[in-house]
Scaffold this motif. Structure first.
Motif: not given
Length: 71
Positions: A5-11, A17-24, A51-57, A61-63
């Motif tokens: 799961l890649t997030l654009v925006g970590l507010g 969302i990031a916390r729940r996904a990591a716990m899962a 860095s474009i690496r995040w999109l390739a991996e 995707l959640v914006v």
């Protein structure tokens, strides 16, 4: 293949969302303009937005970042 799961925006929303996904058990990557200035939840890797690496991996995707002044 591991789900990434890649997030654009970590507010507020992005961190929740990031916390729940990591716990899962997901691999979670979040972008930031200045990764060293971000307090990411445990299990979240922060990478430079430029860095474009995040999109390739990404498999998912959640914006959550708002648009800039120009829209």
């Amino acid at each position: 293949m591991q789900r990434t799961l890649t997030l654009v925006g970590l507010g507020y929303s992005g961190q929740a969302i990031a916390r729940r996904a990591a716990m899962a058990g997901w691999r979670v990557v979040a972008t930031a303009r200045e990764p060293s200035a971000v307090q990411a939840p445990e299990g979240v890797e922060v990478v430079p937005f430029a860095s474009i690496r995040w999109l390739a991996e990404a498999t998912h995707l959640v914006v959550t970042a708002p648009p800039g002044g120009g829209g």
